[in-house]
Motif scaffolding. Sequence first.
Motif, PDB file in Angstrom:
ATOM      1  N   ARG A  86      21.546  20.494  12.280  1.00  0.00           N
ATOM      2  CA  ARG A  86      22.116  21.187  13.428  1.00  0.00           C
ATOM      3  C   ARG A  86      21.320  21.008  14.711  1.00  0.00           C
ATOM      4  N   THR A  87      20.243  20.280  14.670  1.00  0.00           N
ATOM      5  CA  THR A  87      19.405  20.150  15.857  1.00  0.00           C
ATOM      6  C   THR A  87      18.890  18.727  15.980  1.00  0.00           C
ATOM      7  N   LYS A  88      18.576  18.338  17.208  1.00  0.00           N
ATOM      8  CA  LYS A  88      17.947  17.046  17.473  1.00  0.00           C
ATOM      9  C   LYS A  88      16.492  17.197  17.862  1.00  0.00           C
ATOM     10  N   SER A  89      15.928  18.381  17.661  1.00  0.00           N
ATOM     11  CA  SER A  89      14.546  18.627  18.044  1.00  0.00           C
ATOM     12  C   SER A  89      13.600  17.796  17.176  1.00  0.00           C
ATOM     13  N   ASN A  90      12.816  16.947  17.828  1.00  0.00           N
ATOM     14  CA  ASN A  90      11.860  16.129  17.084  1.00  0.00           C
ATOM     15  C   ASN A  90      10.783  16.972  16.426  1.00  0.00           C
ATOM     16  N   TRP A  91      10.450  18.096  17.036  1.00  0.00           N
ATOM     17  CA  TRP A  91       9.384  18.932  16.487  1.00  0.00           C
ATOM     18  C   TRP A  91       9.821  19.585  15.178  1.00  0.00           C
ATOM     19  N   ILE A  92      11.072  20.021  15.112  1.00  0.00           N
ATOM     20  CA  ILE A  92      11.567  20.606  13.861  1.00  0.00           C
ATOM     21  C   ILE A  92      11.645  19.550  12.773  1.00  0.00           C
ATOM     22  N   ILE A  93      12.145  18.372  13.123  1.00  0.00           N
ATOM     23  CA  ILE A  93      12.273  17.305  12.125  1.00  0.00           C
ATOM     24  C   ILE A  93      10.894  16.840  11.654  1.00  0.00           C
ATOM     25  N   MET A  94       9.950  16.715  12.570  1.00  0.00           N
ATOM     26  CA  MET A  94       8.603  16.311  12.183  1.00  0.00           C
ATOM     27  C   MET A  94       7.933  17.379  11.314  1.00  0.00           C
ATOM     28  N   SER A  95       8.145  18.657  11.639  1.00  0.00           N
ATOM     29  CA  SER A  95       7.573  19.733  10.823  1.00  0.00           C
ATOM     30  C   SER A  95       8.153  19.709   9.413  1.00  0.00           C
ATOM     31  N   LEU A  96       9.461  19.492   9.314  1.00  0.00           N
ATOM     32  CA  LEU A  96      10.087  19.434   7.998  1.00  0.00           C
ATOM     33  C   LEU A  96       9.601  18.222   7.218  1.00  0.00           C
ATOM     34  N   TRP A  97       9.463  17.099   7.905  1.00  0.00           N
ATOM     35  CA  TRP A  97       8.955  15.889   7.244  1.00  0.00           C
ATOM     36  C   TRP A  97       7.527  16.108   6.724  1.00  0.00           C
ATOM     37  N   SER A  98       6.689  16.763   7.519  1.00  0.00           N
ATOM     38  CA  SER A  98       5.315  17.044   7.097  1.00  0.00           C
ATOM     39  C   SER A  98       5.304  17.996   5.900  1.00  0.00           C
ATOM     40  N   ALA A  99       6.149  19.027   5.948  1.00  0.00           N
ATOM     41  CA  ALA A  99       6.212  19.973   4.830  1.00  0.00           C
ATOM     42  C   ALA A  99       6.716  19.288   3.570  1.00  0.00           C
ATOM     43  N   TYR A 100       7.684  18.385   3.716  1.00  0.00           N
ATOM     44  CA  TYR A 100       8.234  17.665   2.561  1.00  0.00           C
ATOM     45  C   TYR A 100       7.162  16.821   1.872  1.00  0.00           C
ATOM     46  N   LEU A 101       6.348  16.135   2.675  1.00  0.00           N
ATOM     47  CA  LEU A 101       5.280  15.307   2.097  1.00  0.00           C
ATOM     48  C   LEU A 101       4.143  16.158   1.550  1.00  0.00           C
ATOM     49  N   LEU A 102       3.829  17.244   2.243  1.00  0.00           N
ATOM     50  CA  LEU A 102       2.693  18.074   1.856  1.00  0.00           C
ATOM     51  C   LEU A 102       2.993  18.940   0.640  1.00  0.00           C
ATOM     52  N   ALA A 103       4.261  19.288   0.421  1.00  0.00           N
ATOM     53  CA  ALA A 103       4.605  20.205  -0.670  1.00  0.00           C
ATOM     54  C   ALA A 103       4.236  19.625  -2.025  1.00  0.00           C
ATOM     55  N   ASP A 104       4.605  18.380  -2.273  1.00  0.00           N
ATOM     56  CA  ASP A 104       4.281  17.758  -3.566  1.00  0.00           C
ATOM     57  C   ASP A 104       2.778  17.611  -3.738  1.00  0.00           C
ATOM     58  N   TRP A 105       2.103  17.231  -2.665  1.00  0.00           N
ATOM     59  CA  TRP A 105       0.647  17.046  -2.763  1.00  0.00           C
ATOM     60  C   TRP A 105      -0.046  18.365  -3.066  1.00  0.00           C
ATOM     61  N   ALA A 106       0.360  19.445  -2.399  1.00  0.00           N
ATOM     62  CA  ALA A 106      -0.273  20.751  -2.606  1.00  0.00           C
ATOM     63  C   ALA A 106      -0.067  21.237  -4.039  1.00  0.00           C
ATOM     64  N   ALA A 107       1.158  21.107  -4.558  1.00  0.00           N
ATOM     65  CA  ALA A 107       1.437  21.558  -5.924  1.00  0.00           C
ATOM     66  C   ALA A 107       0.682  20.715  -6.944  1.00  0.00           C
ATOM     67  N   ASN A 108       0.673  19.403  -6.762  1.00  0.00           N
ATOM     68  CA  ASN A 108      -0.063  18.531  -7.697  1.00  0.00           C
ATOM     69  C   ASN A 108      -1.552  18.830  -7.687  1.00  0.00           C
ATOM     70  N   PHE A 109      -2.090  19.059  -6.494  1.00  0.00           N
ATOM     71  CA  PHE A 109      -3.528  19.326  -6.386  1.00  0.00           C
ATOM     72  C   PHE A 109      -3.877  20.667  -7.019  1.00  0.00           C
ATOM     73  N   ALA A 110      -3.009  21.664  -6.858  1.00  0.00           N
ATOM     74  CA  ALA A 110      -3.266  22.974  -7.466  1.00  0.00           C
ATOM     75  C   ALA A 110      -3.236  22.888  -8.988  1.00  0.00           C
ATOM     76  N   VAL A 111      -2.293  22.122  -9.536  1.00  0.00           N
ATOM     77  CA  VAL A 111      -2.263  21.931 -10.999  1.00  0.00           C
ATOM     78  C   VAL A 111      -3.535  21.250 -11.475  1.00  0.00           C
ATOM     79  N   ALA A 112      -4.014  20.270 -10.709  1.00  0.00           N
ATOM     80  CA  ALA A 112      -5.258  19.587 -11.083  1.00  0.00           C
ATOM     81  C   ALA A 112      -6.443  20.539 -11.044  1.00  0.00           C
ATOM     82  N   LEU A 113      -6.486  21.440 -10.058  1.00  0.00           N
ATOM     83  CA  LEU A 113      -7.578  22.416  -9.987  1.00  0.00           C
ATOM     84  C   LEU A 113      -7.551  23.362 -11.181  1.00  0.00           C
TER      85      LEU A 113
END
Length: 627
Positions: A46-73
Amino acid sequence: MRRMMVEIPIPEKWERLWYTCDLRGFIILSLSLQTFMILVAPVRKRTKSNWIIMSLWSAYLLADWAANFAVALISNSQGNPNCSLGKKQVRLAVENEDLLAFWSPFLLLHLGGPDTITAFALEDNELWLRHLLGLIFQCLATVYVFVQSLPKNRLWIPTMLMFLTGIIKYSERTYSLYRASADRFKDSIGTAADPGPNYEQVMDGFFSKKMDKLPTRIEIVSDPDRGATSARKAKKGSLTELELVQYAYQFFETFKGIIVDMIFSRRERNQSSAFFQNRNAEDAFKLVEIELNFMYEVLFTKIPLVFSLTGAITRFFSLATICSTIVLFIFENKTNFKRVDVMITYGLLFGALVLDFIALLMLLLSDWIIISLRKSPEIELKNKTLKTRLVSAFFRLRFAGTLGYTKDHSQSHTCKYCEIKFLRRRWSESISTYNLIYYCLHPRPGIHQFLYQNFGLSGLLDEIKYVKSKSFTPKLKEFIFNELKVKSELADDLETAKEICSARGNWTILMENGWGSLLQYIIDVDYDQSLILWHIATELCYNKAPIPANNDHREISKLLSDYMLYLLIMQPNMISSVAGIGHIRFRDTCAEAMRLFDEIDCGVQNEDLNQHYWKIGYRVHPHLIRL
């Protein structure tokens, strides 16, 4: 000479703080990312805001890494309960072993991701096999953590329940990626092989009757145009919101193969053409908007899977297990657990429950709920059955708030209407533009060149700097639809349709005004080169020609010209099978234009530029002077 390694001592209090807070911090981060994605992912359309899209892209990449790292800990702390801190031995939160084992299935649940986003780009769907291997390894790690906590684990029942839910969620994501991958998607919509009529049998019968001297002849009968007949049965005039959703789903089922380069029969083309001939611009664009929304959700979300029988069962099981786990944990003795860890556990439990309820609410507000109850608009549900009432209820829920408001309302009502419309609309209702002259007059700063050469971020930074969003106005809709409608009426056969689709100026008003000799310089070139030439010509006419009283077409031409250049430069795969050639021609054209600006000393002011438009046009391409 032997090298001496210098060890920088870390203060014991800081190391102790790290070993105390690292796991808890990543658990909270993982839950926060899941909450952010489920809420923001639908806004992406619903939006063309680059900041929203970049934030979502960062969260998408970071979510898997955070969960995998927590399982490893968690796995590391269970397998290595002791850690050296200087000369002392400090135990790592072993008093909460049961809670650590209980947390690991939640991370598996987080790896499954929310229903509103499974892939950020089409390329992510091709990585389904990587996610399948991740599912296997993360399940093994979770089982290892659970086994390490036995036989004294007091939370083994809720742990097992959440483990099953986590497997289901992660499996759903992997299967959704698999279904949306290019090869699987093409196979899923492929029809059975059709050998056609048995001509050998027909000819054998023909010759046998000839031998028996029976009156026989071969008559070729054309296939009846069943598509046009079906379209003529469709409702004439304006369509309701409910009918738009239903017709859009029918066309989605028919033409979804377009994204994997599948071809369509003449019957399907005629069906679509006959249907849209009876529509107005508003209904036509609304229908295509809903159709593309169905396509988006098939490729990037779990929603189609959720609306299957298996998806309904898994959703019911997920809610049941989460509620059961919450009840079991509430009544569990927590005397030996740390207060902060108990609070984190409650956050994980109620967070999972709230996220499931949010996902359920979004499903009830989606178009799929209407399609799951009543797919075809040609079926009349006159009896007040339960299914009829459900269709009406979900329809009112889906479009609640957007109906009943008019432009004559007060300003406060108008603001409320805009807010509701933003939440209900299916796309940004804007188009992106890119202008060659603006690009040449505002070159990249030095930091852009550095990031381009070292990190490849030029495309992202160029989109922020040079791409502008313009509103997709009703006048623009009307203009585009009328032009397509006229050409559709002319394309009564395949050859004419091909000629219209491959036109590069043949169908413009220039032909009627005696400018036909100009077309040889635009037709006999590659598509991307023709597009750049028309873009420059449009820019020259827009800035130099006198402004007419009714300048709607002038503004529309400028807008469409900038939009086509945006597709060529920023989205080349959408208009060319050989992406990259257009970039080279665009770069060379910009170099020539900037050299010309330096020669005529235009500077970077648009006021100065207007004085030299004819000279610029002539130098960029000599034949444009005839315009």
